[in-house]
Design an enzyme around this catalytic site. Structure first.
Site, PDB file in Angstrom:
ATOM      1  N   ASP A 122       0.828  -1.202   0.000  1.00 48.36           N
ATOM      2  CA  ASP A 122       0.000   0.000   0.000  1.00 48.36           C
ATOM      3  C   ASP A 122       0.868   1.260   0.000  1.00 48.36           C
ATOM      4  OD1 ASP A 122      -3.078   0.791   1.263  1.00 48.36           O
ATOM      5  OD2 ASP A 122      -1.471   2.269   1.311  1.00 48.36           O
ATOM      6  N   ASP A 145      -7.658   5.293  -8.402  1.00 49.05           N
ATOM      7  CA  ASP A 145      -8.539   4.198  -8.012  1.00 49.05           C
ATOM      8  C   ASP A 145      -9.869   4.319  -8.717  1.00 49.05           C
ATOM      9  OD1 ASP A 145      -8.342   5.580  -4.675  1.00 49.05           O
ATOM     10  OD2 ASP A 145      -9.256   6.386  -6.477  1.00 49.05           O
ATOM     11  N   LYS A 149     -17.145   7.392  -7.769  1.00 48.25           N
ATOM     12  CA  LYS A 149     -18.480   7.907  -7.449  1.00 48.25           C
ATOM     13  C   LYS A 149     -18.462   8.568  -6.077  1.00 48.25           C
ATOM     14  CE  LYS A 149     -20.954   4.892 -10.472  1.00 48.25           C
ATOM     15  NZ  LYS A 149     -20.697   3.459 -10.565  1.00 48.25           N
ATOM     16  N   ASP A 181      -9.689  10.157 -14.971  1.00 50.41           N
ATOM     17  CA  ASP A 181     -10.590  10.265 -16.117  1.00 50.41           C
ATOM     18  C   ASP A 181     -12.039  10.434 -15.643  1.00 50.41           C
ATOM     19  OD1 ASP A 181     -10.512   7.697 -15.053  1.00 50.41           O
ATOM     20  OD2 ASP A 181     -10.971   6.705 -16.949  1.00 50.41           O
ATOM     21  N   TYR A 215      -4.932   1.939 -19.224  1.00 48.81           N
ATOM     22  CA  TYR A 215      -6.048   2.386 -18.393  1.00 48.81           C
ATOM     23  C   TYR A 215      -6.623   3.699 -18.923  1.00 48.81           C
ATOM     24  CZ  TYR A 215      -9.031   3.559 -14.599  1.00 48.81           C
ATOM     25  OH  TYR A 215     -10.148   3.873 -13.887  1.00 48.81           O
ATOM     26  N   GLU A 216      -5.714   4.646 -19.232  1.00 49.36           N
ATOM     27  CA  GLU A 216      -6.177   5.941 -19.753  1.00 49.36           C
ATOM     28  C   GLU A 216      -6.878   5.776 -21.094  1.00 49.36           C
ATOM     29  OE1 GLU A 216      -3.118   8.869 -20.235  1.00 49.36           O
ATOM     30  OE2 GLU A 216      -4.513  10.328 -21.074  1.00 49.36           O
TER      31      GLU A 216
HETATM   32  C1  SAM Z   1      -6.589   2.312 -12.277  1.00 52.94           C
HETATM   33  S1  SAM Z   1      -5.009   1.656 -12.137  1.00 52.94           S
HETATM   34  C2  SAM Z   1      -3.981   2.902 -12.892  1.00 52.94           C
HETATM   35  C3  SAM Z   1      -2.616   2.433 -13.212  1.00 52.94           C
HETATM   36  C4  SAM Z   1      -1.617   3.465 -13.737  1.00 52.94           C
HETATM   37  N1  SAM Z   1      -1.300   4.482 -12.738  1.00 52.94           N
HETATM   38  C5  SAM Z   1      -2.039   4.130 -15.016  1.00 52.94           C
HETATM   39  O1  SAM Z   1      -1.948   5.358 -15.090  1.00 52.94           O
HETATM   40  O2  SAM Z   1      -2.439   3.428 -15.939  1.00 52.94           O
HETATM   41  C6  SAM Z   1      -4.715   1.882 -10.388  1.00 52.94           C
HETATM   42  C7  SAM Z   1      -3.583   1.013  -9.857  1.00 52.94           C
HETATM   43  O3  SAM Z   1      -3.325   1.388  -8.507  1.00 52.94           O
HETATM   44  C8  SAM Z   1      -3.120   0.221  -7.716  1.00 52.94           C
HETATM   45  N2  SAM Z   1      -3.448   0.621  -6.332  1.00 52.94           N
HETATM   46  C9  SAM Z   1      -4.664   0.945  -5.848  1.00 52.94           C
HETATM   47  N3  SAM Z   1      -4.598   1.344  -4.568  1.00 52.94           N
HETATM   48  C10 SAM Z   1      -3.272   1.283  -4.237  1.00 52.94           C
HETATM   49  C11 SAM Z   1      -2.544   1.580  -3.045  1.00 52.94           C
HETATM   50  N4  SAM Z   1      -3.160   2.021  -1.945  1.00 52.94           N
HETATM   51  N5  SAM Z   1      -1.204   1.421  -3.065  1.00 52.94           N
HETATM   52  C12 SAM Z   1      -0.568   0.970  -4.170  1.00 52.94           C
HETATM   53  N6  SAM Z   1      -1.210   0.657  -5.313  1.00 52.94           N
HETATM   54  C13 SAM Z   1      -2.538   0.826  -5.360  1.00 52.94           C
HETATM   55  C14 SAM Z   1      -4.012  -0.821  -8.351  1.00 52.94           C
HETATM   56  O4  SAM Z   1      -3.584  -2.140  -8.091  1.00 52.94           O
HETATM   57  C15 SAM Z   1      -3.877  -0.457  -9.837  1.00 52.94           C
HETATM   58  O5  SAM Z   1      -2.803  -1.156 -10.435  1.00 52.94           O
END
Ligand code: SAM
Length: 244
Positions: A122, A145, A149, A181, A215-216
């Site tokens: 984390d 994340d 919402k 986004d 993702y974007e």
């Molecule tokens: C929606 S993806 C976006 C990934 C990347 N940053 C991008 O721009 O494409 C969010 C990522 O954050 C990770 N993640 C979510 N909460 C986290 C946390 N508290 N600490 C570390 N990683 C986290 C998830 O596993 C996921 O891989």
């Protein structure tokens, strides 16, 4: 990365060991993981990073250089792109999803990068326990994340507590970069950061070190627009004469 209903933090396990990994990801992790993954103390909750001594950055990277911290880097497109462009900067990535970490390791190894380290866990815990005040040049959280919402606001990475923590870990003049986004999440981020006096907002277009990630791309394909938000940690104000 799916928009499922959030569970309370205590019972969430993001690290899906093995099950979702491809054989290439497993190989990258086995072969190159030791070069990039930093081991830290653990608790029974898999993604948690408990209180412990902060990282020795000089030992971790084998040198002293400005440090960029990325929270939730996903499959590592951004950190590998940026680290290749700036060999004089060190990058520390936190990610909770094991398969994503494995892909990141694969990209770093393919590019032969030596200025990146990753921690499985984390990122907020990591900032809290592994990094000291005023030790980080930039903090990045791009598409942090899926809890966009408003009823999920308690689950969001960007919160008043996060803003205060980020401000504390950044050097004066350091930069926090966010992207989302989701318009309502962007609005929330801007509100939270506006209430944190340590930060001032910077005009920003797209950050050149942020490549287009899968993702974007998905957000754009689904018709959403991208919001980049950039904040500078204000320099510590000079003390007034006569005041302690
Ligand atoms: C929606 S993806 C976006 C990934 C990347 N940053 C991008 O721009 O494409 C969010 C990522 O954050 C990770 N993640 C979510 N909460 C986290 C946390 N508290 N600490 C570390 N990683 C986290 C998830 O596993 C996921 O891989």
């Amino acid at each position: 990365m799916t928009d499922t209903l959030p569970l309370p933090r205590e019972v969430v396990s993001f690290v899906r060991r093995g099950s979702r990994m491809t054989s290439s990801q497993r190989q990258w992790l086995d072969r190159f993981g030791p070069h990039y993954l930093v081991e830290v103390e653990r608790t029974s909750r898999v993604t948690a990073i408990p209180p412990q001594a902060p990282l020795d950055l000089a030992a971790t990277f084998g040198r002293r250089a400005p440090l960029v911290v990325e929270l939730g880097g996903g499959h590592g497109e951004t950190i590998s792109h940026a680290a290749a462009r700036h060999p004089d900067v060190d990058y520390l990535g936190f990610e909770v999803f094991e398969a994503a970490l494995a892909s990141t390791v694969g990209k770093l190894a393919a590019a032969g990068l030596t200025n990146v380290r990753l921690i499985a866990g984390d990122g907020v815990d990591g900032l809290t326990h592994l990094l000291t005040p005023a030790s980080v040049q930039e903090i990045w959280a791009f598409f942090p994340d899926p809890w966009h919402k408003s009823r999920h606001h308690k689950r969001r990475l960007v919160s008043p507590g996060f803003a205060a923590l980020a401000a504390d870990r950044l050097v004066p003049g350091g930069v926090l970069r966010l992207a989302t986004d989701w318009a309502d999440y962007a609005e929330w981020m801007a509100g939270v950061l506006a209430d944190c006096p340590a930060f001032e907002r910077q005009d920003s277009g797209r950050f050149p070190d942020r490549p287009l990630t899968k993702y974007e791309e998905r957000g754009l394909r689904q018709g959403r627009s991208i919001h980049d938000l950039t904040y500078r940690r204000r320099p510590t104000p000079p003390r007034e004469p006569g005041r302690p």
